[in-house]
Design a protein around this motif. Structure first.
Motif, PDB file in Angstrom:
ATOM      1  N   MET B 168       0.838  -1.200   0.000  1.00 18.36           N
ATOM      2  CA  MET B 168       0.000   0.000   0.000  1.00 18.36           C
ATOM      3  C   MET B 168       0.875   1.253   0.000  1.00 18.36           C
ATOM      4  SD  MET B 168      -3.223  -0.085   2.493  1.00 18.36           S
ATOM      5  CE  MET B 168      -2.565   0.941   3.786  1.00 18.36           C
ATOM      6  N   ALA B 170       3.884   1.514  -1.064  1.00 25.06           N
ATOM      7  CA  ALA B 170       4.563   1.658  -2.351  1.00 25.06           C
ATOM      8  C   ALA B 170       3.611   2.265  -3.379  1.00 25.06           C
ATOM      9  CB  ALA B 170       5.075   0.303  -2.829  1.00 25.06           C
ATOM     10  N   TRP B 171       2.381   1.776  -3.378  1.00 24.27           N
ATOM     11  CA  TRP B 171       1.376   2.276  -4.330  1.00 24.27           C
ATOM     12  C   TRP B 171       1.085   3.744  -4.074  1.00 24.27           C
ATOM     13  CZ3 TRP B 171      -0.268   1.840  -8.853  1.00 24.27           C
ATOM     14  CH2 TRP B 171      -1.534   2.228  -9.271  1.00 24.27           C
ATOM     15  N   GLN B 172       1.007   4.092  -2.798  1.00 24.84           N
ATOM     16  CA  GLN B 172       0.734   5.471  -2.430  1.00 24.84           C
ATOM     17  C   GLN B 172       1.850   6.388  -2.948  1.00 24.84           C
ATOM     18  OE1 GLN B 172       0.402   6.026   1.775  1.00 24.84           O
ATOM     19  NE2 GLN B 172      -1.023   7.730   1.549  1.00 24.84           N
ATOM     20  N   SER B 173       3.082   5.917  -2.803  1.00 22.47           N
ATOM     21  CA  SER B 173       4.181   6.779  -3.238  1.00 22.47           C
ATOM     22  C   SER B 173       4.211   6.880  -4.755  1.00 22.47           C
ATOM     23  CB  SER B 173       5.505   6.288  -2.654  1.00 22.47           C
ATOM     24  OG  SER B 173       6.114   5.356  -3.501  1.00 22.47           O
ATOM     25  N   VAL B 174       3.772   5.797  -5.422  1.00 24.07           N
ATOM     26  CA  VAL B 174       3.681   5.850  -6.881  1.00 24.07           C
ATOM     27  C   VAL B 174       2.663   6.911  -7.287  1.00 24.07           C
ATOM     28  CG1 VAL B 174       2.795   4.635  -8.901  1.00 24.07           C
ATOM     29  CG2 VAL B 174       4.371   3.482  -7.345  1.00 24.07           C
ATOM     30  N   LEU B 175       1.510   6.894  -6.653  1.00 23.99           N
ATOM     31  CA  LEU B 175       0.446   7.823  -7.026  1.00 23.99           C
ATOM     32  C   LEU B 175       0.849   9.264  -6.739  1.00 23.99           C
ATOM     33  CD1 LEU B 175      -2.760   5.922  -5.928  1.00 23.99           C
ATOM     34  CD2 LEU B 175      -1.836   6.244  -8.237  1.00 23.99           C
ATOM     35  N   LYS B 176       1.545   9.439  -5.620  1.00 21.00           N
ATOM     36  CA  LYS B 176       1.981  10.791  -5.279  1.00 21.00           C
ATOM     37  C   LYS B 176       2.886  11.334  -6.362  1.00 21.00           C
ATOM     38  CE  LYS B 176       1.711  11.478  -0.338  1.00 21.00           C
ATOM     39  NZ  LYS B 176       2.295  10.967   0.898  1.00 21.00           N
ATOM     40  N   ARG B 177       3.808  10.468  -6.785  1.00 19.34           N
ATOM     41  CA  ARG B 177       4.744  10.884  -7.809  1.00 19.34           C
ATOM     42  C   ARG B 177       4.019  11.081  -9.129  1.00 19.34           C
ATOM     43  NH1 ARG B 177       9.032   7.636  -8.635  1.00 19.34           N
ATOM     44  NH2 ARG B 177       8.380   6.598  -6.731  1.00 19.34           N
ATOM     45  N   SER B 179       1.164  12.079  -9.708  1.00 21.61           N
ATOM     46  CA  SER B 179       0.401  13.318  -9.748  1.00 21.61           C
ATOM     47  C   SER B 179       1.263  14.489 -10.203  1.00 21.61           C
ATOM     48  CB  SER B 179      -0.206  13.609  -8.374  1.00 21.61           C
ATOM     49  OG  SER B 179       0.814  13.952  -7.468  1.00 21.61           O
ATOM     50  N   PHE B 181       3.265  14.227 -12.735  1.00 22.48           N
ATOM     51  CA  PHE B 181       3.301  14.196 -14.193  1.00 22.48           C
ATOM     52  C   PHE B 181       1.907  14.531 -14.688  1.00 22.48           C
ATOM     53  CE2 PHE B 181       6.394  11.056 -12.753  1.00 22.48           C
ATOM     54  CZ  PHE B 181       7.539  11.558 -13.361  1.00 22.48           C
ATOM     55  N   ALA B 182       1.742  15.764 -15.026  1.00 23.51           N
ATOM     56  CA  ALA B 182       0.397  16.234 -15.366  1.00 23.51           C
ATOM     57  C   ALA B 182      -0.178  15.482 -16.563  1.00 23.51           C
ATOM     58  CB  ALA B 182       0.434  17.729 -15.663  1.00 23.51           C
ATOM     59  N   HIS B 184       0.137  12.418 -17.304  1.00 26.20           N
ATOM     60  CA  HIS B 184      -0.142  10.997 -17.162  1.00 26.20           C
ATOM     61  C   HIS B 184      -1.530  10.723 -16.623  1.00 26.20           C
ATOM     62  CE1 HIS B 184       0.560   6.815 -16.873  1.00 26.20           C
ATOM     63  NE2 HIS B 184       0.107   6.824 -15.625  1.00 26.20           N
ATOM     64  N   LYS B 185      -2.107   9.712 -17.135  1.00 22.33           N
ATOM     65  CA  LYS B 185      -3.437   9.349 -16.692  1.00 22.33           C
ATOM     66  C   LYS B 185      -3.375   8.079 -15.854  1.00 22.33           C
ATOM     67  CE  LYS B 185      -5.613  11.376 -20.681  1.00 22.33           C
ATOM     68  NZ  LYS B 185      -6.175  11.198 -21.981  1.00 22.33           N
ATOM     69  N   VAL B 186      -3.809   8.189 -14.642  1.00 20.94           N
ATOM     70  CA  VAL B 186      -3.966   6.980 -13.834  1.00 20.94           C
ATOM     71  C   VAL B 186      -5.463   6.736 -13.712  1.00 20.94           C
ATOM     72  CG1 VAL B 186      -3.563   5.883 -11.626  1.00 20.94           C
ATOM     73  CG2 VAL B 186      -1.874   7.471 -12.548  1.00 20.94           C
TER      74      VAL B 186
END
Lengths: 184, 261, 184
Positions: B168, B170-177, B179, B181-182, B184-186
């Protein structure tokens, strides 16, 4: 039955291989880890006893010391083996041995206690020497002003002197007392 | 019993291996003898032994005289080492003087002034003997040699453990990062949909081509699961991961992994 | 003759004790030092050969390596001995954990997807590590130039994390929705 016998022999071999290569004592817990199948401590003890008997008249002896079991060369070979390393570490000075004896027989003691018994200041190098060898360590502080460290001997000390517990230390003699008795 | 002293000393090139019989010590040798004693208690024990004095009835005058004689010589030579010895001198003189005082008649059971000294001497001697005994015991590395044959060390590979919290975080830090990159679409597709996407791809990889209905276990899967499965197929198609074909209306629908050709 | 035989046995025992306790290979010169009586190197070699034969079907084998002779545990015991020293479990790097998280939450994904999300190139070792552990595998190729592999998590991954399905993974919305504008 045959299978059982083979199995015992195999377990003994595993124990032998572990103990001949360990270089230090292995505890019962260490030895139990060798076997993934559950083994009773009583079974393990029995196997160790058998192994000890198997080696009875051979070069090594299986001995039990404070922290576990180990194979060591029988004393009769010490003389030969000493020739391999003519430059062995020197034995300790008298001052160091007296300090060690006080810690061993009177533990736990403070430096003050040691100085009181020996009548001279404790050389800090000696304490460092004994601690670096892991023969002595600090086990607490005495609850007096200054909270001096309390020293005691370690398991390694017992292992290195081939002892299972402090009770196996040679009893304290008192020559003086013995001699006086004769005068009476 | 004569106290054993081990000395490694040379005076004028001559090896000294015994303590001289009397107390006369050549000035040059003083340091050597000083080193030979482990302190004032050791020296006192030596004097008591040498003169065959009864430790329980020490003649204080004689012992003090001999001791002082020795210490005076040490002082002349090596003052700083004599501190512990001087303290003992003071103690001896004090005991001696207390013994010279006439005992008051009304105090009968006064303790012998020598008692404390005797206790310390006996304790020290016991320790000294214990030290000799310890030193004489076989030691590991000296007389005791422990078996330490070679063995081929296999490191029991223990893979890193991963907890849900780790994952969790790791995923959180991925999402933070992400965000940052304007461009990029998650997307936030349902996890179960993505899981089914993987499962369908696995099945297609094995079977190459599958009938649409074969992807649904209509009897066993509940409605929600069937819906998720359907959404997964739609998402796979949208992302161009599968190709869906139907030869004619109402004929079977087939799925296969997209191929470039 | 009897004496000679005893003598040979004794010399072999001295060699055995020395080799079992040395902790490193002993050269012929080392071994010759064990005996004060002059010994021919040929004799020593013969004794070593005999000793090797004596141990033929036992737990240790006497082998010759570059710097000399040593006893070593037979290969078949290595697996048992390894249990005595379990390596401390390692940790995955942050990059590995993030890669795993992306594959778990965004599967099926290509390396390109992972790189795009993380903003850095994927270390091929990480992918290999995760595949060797059988946590991740390739479930297909994306139909774009280069046909990149699509990665997904496996059944083993779920088992090892004690999950029945990916849906049981902590939902990211709980802690991310507020802070991250998801571009839907």
């Amino acid at each position: 039955m045959q299978i059982e016998q083979n199995n015992i022999q195999h377990m003994k071999s595993v124990l032998e291989a572990a103990l001949l290569t360990a270089g230090e004592p292995l505890s019962l817990d260490d030895l139990l880890r060798l076997f993934t199948d559950r083994m009773e401590r009583a079974t393990l003890r029995m196997l160790l006893d058998e192994l000890k008997t198997d080696w009875q008249s051979r070069t090594m002896e299986l001995v039990q010391v404070a922290s576990g079991w180990r194979f060591q060369a029988r004393e009769e070979y010490a003389l030969y083996l000493a020739r391999l390393n003519p430059e062995r570490p020197q034995r300790y000075s008298r001052a160091a041995m007296e300090t060690l004896a006080i810690i061993a027989y009177r533990q736990p003691v403070t430096r003050g206690d040691i100085e009181e018994i020996r009548g001279v200041a404790v050389n800090p190098n000696i304490m460092r020497q004994l601690q670096e060898r892991n023969w002595v360590d600090v086990v607490g502080q005495r609850d007096v002003p200054g909270r001096p460290s309390l020293y005691a001997t370690t398991r390694t000390f017992l292992d290195d002197l081939n002892l299972r517990s402090l009770a196996e230390l040679p009893p304290m003699e008192n020559f003086t007392r013995a001699e006086i008795q004769l005068d009476l | 019993m004569q106290t054993q002293l081990s000395i490694d000393a040379r005076i004028y090139g001559e090896q000294l291996d015994t303590i001289p019989r009397d107390l006369y010590i050549p000035p040059d040798a003083l340091e050597v003898y000083l080193d030979a004693f482990e302190g004032p208690l050791d020296l006192l024990l030596y004097l008591i032994r040498k003169n065959n004095l009864n430790i329980l009835d020490i003649p204080m005058a004689e012992l003090t005289r001999q001791y002082m004689n020795y210490v005076e010589k040490m002082r002349a030579q090596k003052l700083e080492l004599a501190a512990d010895y001087l303290l003992m001198s003071a103690m001896l003189i004090e005991i001696k003087s207390r013994m010279l005082l006439p005992k008051p008649a009304d105090i009968e059971q006064e303790e012998d002034p020598r008692a404390e000294l005797v206790r310390r001497l006996m304790e020290y001697e016991a320790i000294k003997l214990a030290a000799q005994n310890l030193d004489a015991m076989p030691q590991v590395g000296q007389e005791i040699l422990v078996a330490q044959a070679y063995y081929h060390e296999i490191v029991a590979v223990q893979p890193p453990s991963v907890s849900l919290e780790d994952l969790m975080a790791a995923w959180q830090s991925v999402l933070k990062r992400a965000s940052h990159f304007a461009h990029h679409k998650v997307s936030r597709a349902e996890l179960s949909v993505r899981e089914h996407m993987s499962q369908i791809l696995r099945q297609l990889k094995q079977n190459n081509m599958m009938e649409f209905s074969a992807l649904f276990a209509i009897e066993t899967d509940g409605l929600p699961k069937l819906v998720v499965c359907f959404l997964a197929i739609l998402e796979l198609a949208r992302e161009g991961l599968v190709k869906i074909t139907q030869q004619a209306p109402f004929s079977p629908i087939y799925l296969q992994i997209s191929h470039a050709d």
